[in-house]
Structures are given as C-alpha cells and as structure tokens.
Design an enzyme around this catalytic site. Structure first.
Site, PDB file in Angstrom:
ATOM      1  N   ARG A  60      -3.080   3.427  -4.341  1.00  0.00           N
ATOM      2  CA  ARG A  60      -1.965   2.569  -4.755  1.00  0.00           C
ATOM      3  C   ARG A  60      -0.652   3.341  -4.669  1.00  0.00           C
ATOM      4  NH1 ARG A  60       1.148  -1.773  -4.986  1.00  0.00           N
ATOM      5  NH2 ARG A  60       2.423  -1.868  -6.868  1.00  0.00           N
ATOM      6  N   GLN A  64       6.996  -6.778  -6.389  1.00  0.00           N
ATOM      7  CA  GLN A  64       7.574  -6.869  -7.727  1.00  0.00           C
ATOM      8  C   GLN A  64       8.885  -7.649  -7.682  1.00  0.00           C
ATOM      9  OE1 GLN A  64       6.115  -4.085  -6.659  1.00  0.00           O
ATOM     10  NE2 GLN A  64       4.464  -3.882  -8.148  1.00  0.00           N
ATOM     11  N   ASP A  98       5.468  -5.286   5.795  1.00  0.00           N
ATOM     12  CA  ASP A  98       4.986  -5.234   4.412  1.00  0.00           C
ATOM     13  C   ASP A  98       6.195  -5.033   3.503  1.00  0.00           C
ATOM     14  OD1 ASP A  98       3.393  -5.034   2.145  1.00  0.00           O
ATOM     15  OD2 ASP A  98       2.941  -2.917   2.446  1.00  0.00           O
ATOM     16  N   THR A 122      -2.830  -3.084   1.226  1.00  0.00           N
ATOM     17  CA  THR A 122      -4.191  -2.783   1.665  1.00  0.00           C
ATOM     18  C   THR A 122      -4.482  -3.480   2.991  1.00  0.00           C
ATOM     19  OG1 THR A 122      -4.861  -2.630  -0.657  1.00  0.00           O
ATOM     20  CG2 THR A 122      -6.617  -2.788   0.978  1.00  0.00           C
ATOM     21  N   GLU A 151       0.839  -5.822  -6.369  1.00  0.00           N
ATOM     22  CA  GLU A 151      -0.562  -5.430  -6.584  1.00  0.00           C
ATOM     23  C   GLU A 151      -1.565  -6.511  -6.190  1.00  0.00           C
ATOM     24  OE1 GLU A 151      -1.106  -3.847 -10.513  1.00  0.00           O
ATOM     25  OE2 GLU A 151       0.552  -2.433 -10.324  1.00  0.00           O
TER      26      GLU A 151
END
Length: 422
Positions: free
Chosen positions: A240, A266, A262, A63, A58
């Site tokens: 998201r 986590q 990408d 993005t 996050e």
C-alpha cells in the site's frame, strides 16, 4: 511579442531562394515532412486507447494498475524491488500500530494477561517460542516503541549482516524508519500476532481501517525479515502506497497502444481528476465490496460504500463521460466472502434494507450491484460492464482485463458508427 535589435535585409524575392516565391524545394520538402509527421502523430493519438482508473481511496485501483504492469509491462528493476521491500515492511508496522491501539481501546489488555499466564512462563515456552516473550511482553514492547514512543530507540537487529533491501530514498523517510523498526521488533510482532487476543482484535479491524490483505504479510514474517528478502510480485500487489499524483503507464497489447492513468482516491486528491478527463476512451471505476462496514479515513462518520456509490453516481452522470465506456469493478471479493461470515450487511445502517440471507455471498453481491445500478439516470449500463474482482489475483485479473479490453474496443467502434447501434 516585441523584439529589438537590427535585422539583416531580406534578399530579393523574400524568404527562401532568390526568385522562388514562398521558399525553395528544400523548404517545401521540409514542410511536407513536418505535415507528414504531424499526421502520423495525430493518427497514433486517435488510435490510442486512454483508460482512467477512478474510485474511492483504498478500493484497489493501484493494485489493478500494478497488475497491468505484471501482465503487459516490463519487469521491475532492483531499485523498484528495494522500494517495495521498504514499503512491505513499513506496511506491517502501520498495521501493528493500529492493531495495538485498537487492542487497548477495546479493553483487551486483561485478556492478553490471562492468555500470557495460561501459556506459562517464558522458560517453559522456550522450545516453541525462541524469543522467550509472552504475548503481553510483546504487546508492551510494541506499544512503547511504535505507539506511545516512550522507549529508547532499539538496537539494529541484523548487526553486521547485509540486508538486501536496505533503505530506499524513493519510499520516503517515514517508510524507511518504519522498515527499520520492523526488523528491530519482528519477534515481538510474531508473538503478538499469533496470540488469541490479537485474533479477536483482527476480527474487529474494520473500526481502524487496517488493510485486510496485509494479513498475508503478518503470516509470512520470517521471509520478509530475512536479509536476503526480495519482494515477490504478490508482495508488490499487496503493498500500500498512497497515490498522491496522477500516474500514467503505456502498454502495447495486440498491436494497440493503451494508456492507463491511476489517480488518488481520497477526497483531497480528487481535484486532480479533472485534468485527466479529456479524450478518455474508458473509465474503470473500482469499489471495494468489503468496505460496507467501514468508514473513511478522512471522514470517520461516512460509510465507505456509501461514499463509493455517491462517487460512482457523479462519474456516470458527468457530461465529460457522456461518450465514454464505464466499467464497474466490484473489488476485494475474497475479503467480502470472509467478512460476511461475521459482519452482517443488514446491521449496517445505510444497508438495513438488505433482505437476503446473512452470510450469503451471491445475494450480497447482487444487492450491491443493484445499489450501483440505482445510481444511473438511464438504464444503459450493461451487465457485461460489471466485474466482481480480486485485484490481487493475477489469473482473475488477466481474464477480467482481457474481456474489458474487448468490450472497450467494441463499444468504441459502436459509438464511432462502425458497428450498428442496438
């Protein structure tokens, strides 16, 4: 490997035309062509720039990945847009679940009752609130349907009206179900979101890790709920979707081929990073400035900024990246600027040594830049490799990514010996 069965006898002179050792002209030409293709492929591979996005979950990696598509890639298909339409609506429901639960845990239900009483009866508010619901009634509806699951399924809100987004198998079952619930409860969401009590809950959202930028969705509910809704580029940037596999896209920019990877940030996804480490020309490490007062979703006692710093330390000092350009993107500067107005950096235990003035953007940014620099074993990290970014701002990212490309190409030439070393 073993093989069985009979073989035809070889002609005199071995493989190829009789009397021509090693094959005839056709075989020689074919071999030369293969060698030429292999050499061309090798040169193309060497001329390609491989960029890897790393960082904690996050932080904004995906993005930035989507910004590359907007700036240098092909337009989204209708299938893509429908998937993101489901994602946007689902993201709103995920945010409301967290916010409603947080409101209850903060003991603010009585404040909601008082606000509802002050606002008058539903009849008196009918002109300014078409739903006729009070904030408390809206909250009870959402708690029953979205959090406690104690209410029977609601009726479809759109009836026979054709919804352009509909459902998307690519978004997954859970997201499609959430998107359906969004349409069923959008009026209750709107009433609760506009309440003063929810504004107080929103100011304390760090405790439940609500995505900050989803405030833009909540401020635009009517457009997103419309049957003709098609996600905009900004909607897609804010959406998201957790990255659970390595995703790669190719771009040709100014005659140079780029590959951008990408990966999930986590902890459970990081074991997949090692597969991307070979022949990387540049690492873009993304850390969210705004997460200095938040904890990890997967480890509630770990501060997110501390996790980002430790991760940056391990990436920068990894031998696999000894000859790799590493760029640092300190992202979400817009949310950071908003958050420091009410959440003091120095009150966070890991950053109690912050000595700058509170509510000061520049001092706060410089403090965290130094924290990241302190992670390095050597002092070769040039300030030009650090960018303070807002990944959802396409104009900002166009400038940042353009300068990043220039730095990467120049640094690669320097490392290869084509430019003089400092």
């Amino acid at each position: 490997m073993g093989c069985g069965g009979s073989k035809e006898p070889l002609p005199p002179g071995g493989v190829g035309s009789p009397g021509t050792p090693g094959g005839g002209p056709d075989e020689v030409n074919k071999s030369t062509g293969i060698d030429r293709d292999l050499e061309r492929a090798r040169q193309e591979e060497e001329g390609k720039v491989k960029m890897l996005l790393l960082g904690a979950g996050e932080s904004g990696k995906s993005t930035i990945f989507k910004q590359m598509r907007i700036l240098y890639g092909s337009p989204r298909s209708d299938d893509d847009l429908r998937m993101y339409g489901v994602v946007v609506r689902s993201n709103i429901i995920v945010a409301l679940r967290k916010l409603c639960s947080h409101l209850r845990n903060l003991g603010l239900e009585q404040a909601l009752d008082a606000e509802s009483a002050e606002s008058g009866s539903a009849v008196e508010n009918a002109e300014e609130d078409p739903s006729g619901a009070s904030p408390r009634q809206a909250y009870d509806e959402l708690i029953a349907h979205l959090v406690d699951n104690t209410a029977p399924p609601a009726q479809d809100a759109n009836g026979d009206v054709k919804d352009w987004v509909g459902q998307s198998p690519r978004a997954g079952l859970a997201a499609n179900n959430d998107a359906k619930q969004f349409l069923q409860h959008v009026e209750a969401i709107r009433v609760l979101w506009q309440s003063n009590t929810m504004k107080e809950v929103w100011s304390k959202r760090a405790a439940v890790n609500v995505i900050d930028s989803h405030k833009e969705y909540l401020n635009d509910l009517s457009r997103i709920a419309a049957s003709s809704y098609k996600p905009t580029a900004q909607d897609i940037l804010l959406g998201r979707v957790r990255t659970t596999q390595v995703v790669m896209e190719r771009y040709r920019i100014d005659g140079i081929d780029f590959e951008m990877y990408d990966v999930g940030g986590q902890r459970s996804e990081r074991r997949k990073w090692i597969d991307c480490f070979d022949h990387v020309d540049a690492v873009i490490f993304v850390a969210a400035l705004s997460e200095y007062d938040q904890t990890l979703a997967e480890a509630k006692r770990t501060n997110r900024m501390v996790e980002a710093l430790e991760l940056f330390r391990s990436v920068c000092n990894n031998r696999a990246f000894a000859n790799t350009s590493i760029m640092l993107f300190l992202n979400k500067k817009d949310i950071f600027a908003e958050k420091i107005m009410y959440s003091d950096i120095a009150t966070q235990r890991p950053f109690s040594d912050y000595a700058g003035p509170p509510k000061d953007f520049d001092h706060g940014v410089l403090y965290f830049i130094q924290k990241f620099k302190d992670c390095l074993i050597d002092d070769e990290f040039n300030d030009s490799f650090i960018h303070v970014t807002c990944a959802t701002d396409t104009n900002n990212m166009e400038f940042v990514l353009d300068s990043t490309r220039t730095i990467i190409m120049t640094d690669n030439l320097r490392r290869s010996g084509f430019l003089g070393t400092e």
